[in-house]
Write an enzyme that holds these catalytic residues in place. Structure first.
Site, mmCIF file in Angstrom:
data_model
loop_
_atom_site.group_PDB
_atom_site.id
_atom_site.type_symbol
_atom_site.label_atom_id
_atom_site.label_comp_id
_atom_site.label_asym_id
_atom_site.label_seq_id
_atom_site.Cartn_x
_atom_site.Cartn_y
_atom_site.Cartn_z
ATOM 1 N N GLY A 44 0.766 -1.243 0.000
ATOM 2 C CA GLY A 44 0.000 0.000 0.000
ATOM 3 C C GLY A 44 0.796 1.292 0.000
ATOM 4 O O GLY A 44 0.313 2.322 -0.454
ATOM 5 N N ASP A 100 0.924 3.341 4.521
ATOM 6 C CA ASP A 100 -0.175 4.006 3.826
ATOM 7 C C ASP A 100 -1.243 4.461 4.822
ATOM 8 O O ASP A 100 -1.654 5.607 4.837
ATOM 9 C CB ASP A 100 -0.788 3.085 2.758
ATOM 10 C CG ASP A 100 -1.145 1.692 3.291
ATOM 11 O OD1 ASP A 100 -0.881 1.402 4.471
ATOM 12 O OD2 ASP A 100 -1.692 0.888 2.516
ATOM 13 N N ASP A 103 -4.991 1.558 10.735
ATOM 14 C CA ASP A 103 -6.402 1.300 11.024
ATOM 15 C C ASP A 103 -6.510 0.819 12.473
ATOM 16 O O ASP A 103 -6.581 1.624 13.396
ATOM 17 C CB ASP A 103 -6.896 0.262 10.002
ATOM 18 C CG ASP A 103 -8.384 -0.009 10.088
ATOM 19 O OD1 ASP A 103 -9.083 0.740 10.787
ATOM 20 O OD2 ASP A 103 -8.857 -0.970 9.454
ATOM 21 N N THR A 104 -6.460 -0.505 12.719
ATOM 22 C CA THR A 104 -6.465 -0.987 14.102
ATOM 23 C C THR A 104 -5.153 -0.644 14.811
ATOM 24 O O THR A 104 -5.091 -0.559 16.029
ATOM 25 C CB THR A 104 -6.630 -2.518 14.156
ATOM 26 O OG1 THR A 104 -5.526 -3.124 13.485
ATOM 27 C CG2 THR A 104 -7.920 -2.955 13.505
ATOM 28 N N LEU A 108 1.280 -1.736 12.433
ATOM 29 C CA LEU A 108 2.341 -0.823 12.843
ATOM 30 C C LEU A 108 2.967 -1.262 14.165
ATOM 31 O O LEU A 108 4.187 -1.243 14.329
ATOM 32 C CB LEU A 108 1.780 0.596 12.963
ATOM 33 C CG LEU A 108 2.820 1.692 13.117
ATOM 34 C CD1 LEU A 108 3.743 1.736 11.912
ATOM 35 C CD2 LEU A 108 2.145 3.038 13.305
ATOM 36 N N ARG A 165 -5.403 0.802 -6.955
ATOM 37 C CA ARG A 165 -4.158 1.313 -6.362
ATOM 38 C C ARG A 165 -3.599 2.524 -7.116
ATOM 39 O O ARG A 165 -2.957 3.383 -6.529
ATOM 40 C CB ARG A 165 -3.089 0.209 -6.353
ATOM 41 C CG ARG A 165 -3.317 -0.858 -5.291
ATOM 42 C CD ARG A 165 -2.032 -1.651 -5.087
ATOM 43 N NE ARG A 165 -2.249 -2.914 -4.417
ATOM 44 C CZ ARG A 165 -2.300 -3.074 -3.088
ATOM 45 N NH1 ARG A 165 -2.158 -2.043 -2.295
ATOM 46 N NH2 ARG A 165 -2.500 -4.265 -2.567
HETATM 47 P P1 IMP Z 1 -4.119 -2.254 10.721
HETATM 48 O O1 IMP Z 1 -3.151 -3.338 11.078
HETATM 49 O O2 IMP Z 1 -5.524 -2.592 11.105
HETATM 50 O O3 IMP Z 1 -3.706 -0.896 11.214
HETATM 51 O O4 IMP Z 1 -4.221 -2.232 9.160
HETATM 52 C C1 IMP Z 1 -3.296 -1.643 8.395
HETATM 53 C C2 IMP Z 1 -3.379 -2.128 6.968
HETATM 54 O O5 IMP Z 1 -4.709 -2.467 6.538
HETATM 55 C C3 IMP Z 1 -2.953 -0.992 6.070
HETATM 56 O O6 IMP Z 1 -1.562 -0.960 5.925
HETATM 57 C C4 IMP Z 1 -3.708 -1.296 4.785
HETATM 58 O O7 IMP Z 1 -2.924 -2.183 4.005
HETATM 59 C C5 IMP Z 1 -4.971 -1.982 5.240
HETATM 60 N N1 IMP Z 1 -6.094 -1.023 5.295
HETATM 61 C C6 IMP Z 1 -6.712 -0.549 6.396
HETATM 62 N N2 IMP Z 1 -7.692 0.294 6.088
HETATM 63 C C7 IMP Z 1 -7.705 0.385 4.730
HETATM 64 C C8 IMP Z 1 -8.517 1.130 3.788
HETATM 65 O O8 IMP Z 1 -9.435 1.904 4.115
HETATM 66 N N3 IMP Z 1 -8.214 0.947 2.471
HETATM 67 C C9 IMP Z 1 -7.215 0.118 2.057
HETATM 68 N N4 IMP Z 1 -6.446 -0.568 2.895
HETATM 69 C C10 IMP Z 1 -6.678 -0.455 4.231
HETATM 70 MG MG MG Z 2 -0.202 -1.017 4.533
#
Ligand code: IMP
Ligand code: MG
Length: 179
Positions: A44, A100, A103-104, A108, A165
């Site tokens: 991403g 990119d 989210d949760t 990271l 993308r």
């Molecule tokens: P996390 O581990 O939940 O923080 O998710 C992070 C990853 O989920 C990001 O690096 C994205 O690859 C994917 N992601 C989360 N939200 C979105 C979105 O709204 N669009 C596209 N990819 C997302």
């Molecule tokens: Mg990502």
């Protein structure tokens, strides 16, 4: 099958301005270091990293790693997995992880813990987008582009099942009621 173009959520121009500003801030903050090592999180972040790396005015190097991400927009996510590791050792380097979207925060959090074990001189992160509403963990984002609500966004590197993308803006699927 929905073939409509996603609705514009953040214009390409607004992204350019924000990336320019991030580049200036990061260049100022790291002005004293010999080199900044950018670590892009595939897939991403590839477009954001391309633009951010060119917005910097300081010496920098680039490497990538890849983690597993959402398979679909609806499935609950499993544990984070490292798919491809860095090519080079980061011990003693000033590392900036470039994401990119956070989210949760699980991805990271996993990456920062993993990379911290490798004894970098410093370790910070930069995310273009943040969805604070769905955050599990407290993890801080050192440099952040935009805070957004809990909607699925696409474009500028971000996908919806591998589509969109390459869109030059950040959009929301026109059929998205918010996932
Ligand atoms: P996390 O581990 O939940 O923080 O998710 C992070 C990853 O989920 C990001 O690096 C994205 O690859 C994917 N992601 C989360 N939200 C979105 C979105 O709204 N669009 C596209 N990819 C997302
Ligand atoms: Mg990502």
């Amino acid at each position: 099958m929905n073939r409509e173009e996603p609705k514009v959520f953040i214009t390409g121009e607004a992204i350019r301005r924000r990336v320019g500003r991030l580049g200036r801030r990061i260049s100022k903050d790291y002005a004293q270091v010999e080199n900044l090592h950018l670590v892009g999180v595939l897939r991403g972040s590839f477009i954001f990293l391309a633009d951010l790396s060119r917005a910097l005015t300081i010496p920098r190097t680039v490497d990538f790693l890849a983690v597993a991400s959402y398979e679909t927009t609806v499935a609950p996510k499993g544990p984070v997995r490292l798919i491809t590791d860095l090519r080079t050792d980061i011990a003693g380097k000033h590392v900036l992880v470039v994401e990119d979207i956070v989210d949760t925060g699980d991805t990271l959090d996993y990456l920062m813990s993993l990379l911290a074990l490798r004894a970098p001189a410093s370790l910070k992160c930069c995310a273009l987008l943040s969805k604070p509403a769905s955050r599990n963990k407290e993890g801080r984002i050192d440099y952040q582009g935009f805070e957004i609500p809990d909607v699925w966004v696409v474009g500028y590197g971000l996908d919806d099942r591998e589509r969109y993308r390459a869109l030059p803006y950040i959009g929301i699927r026109s059929d998205d009621g918010g996932d």
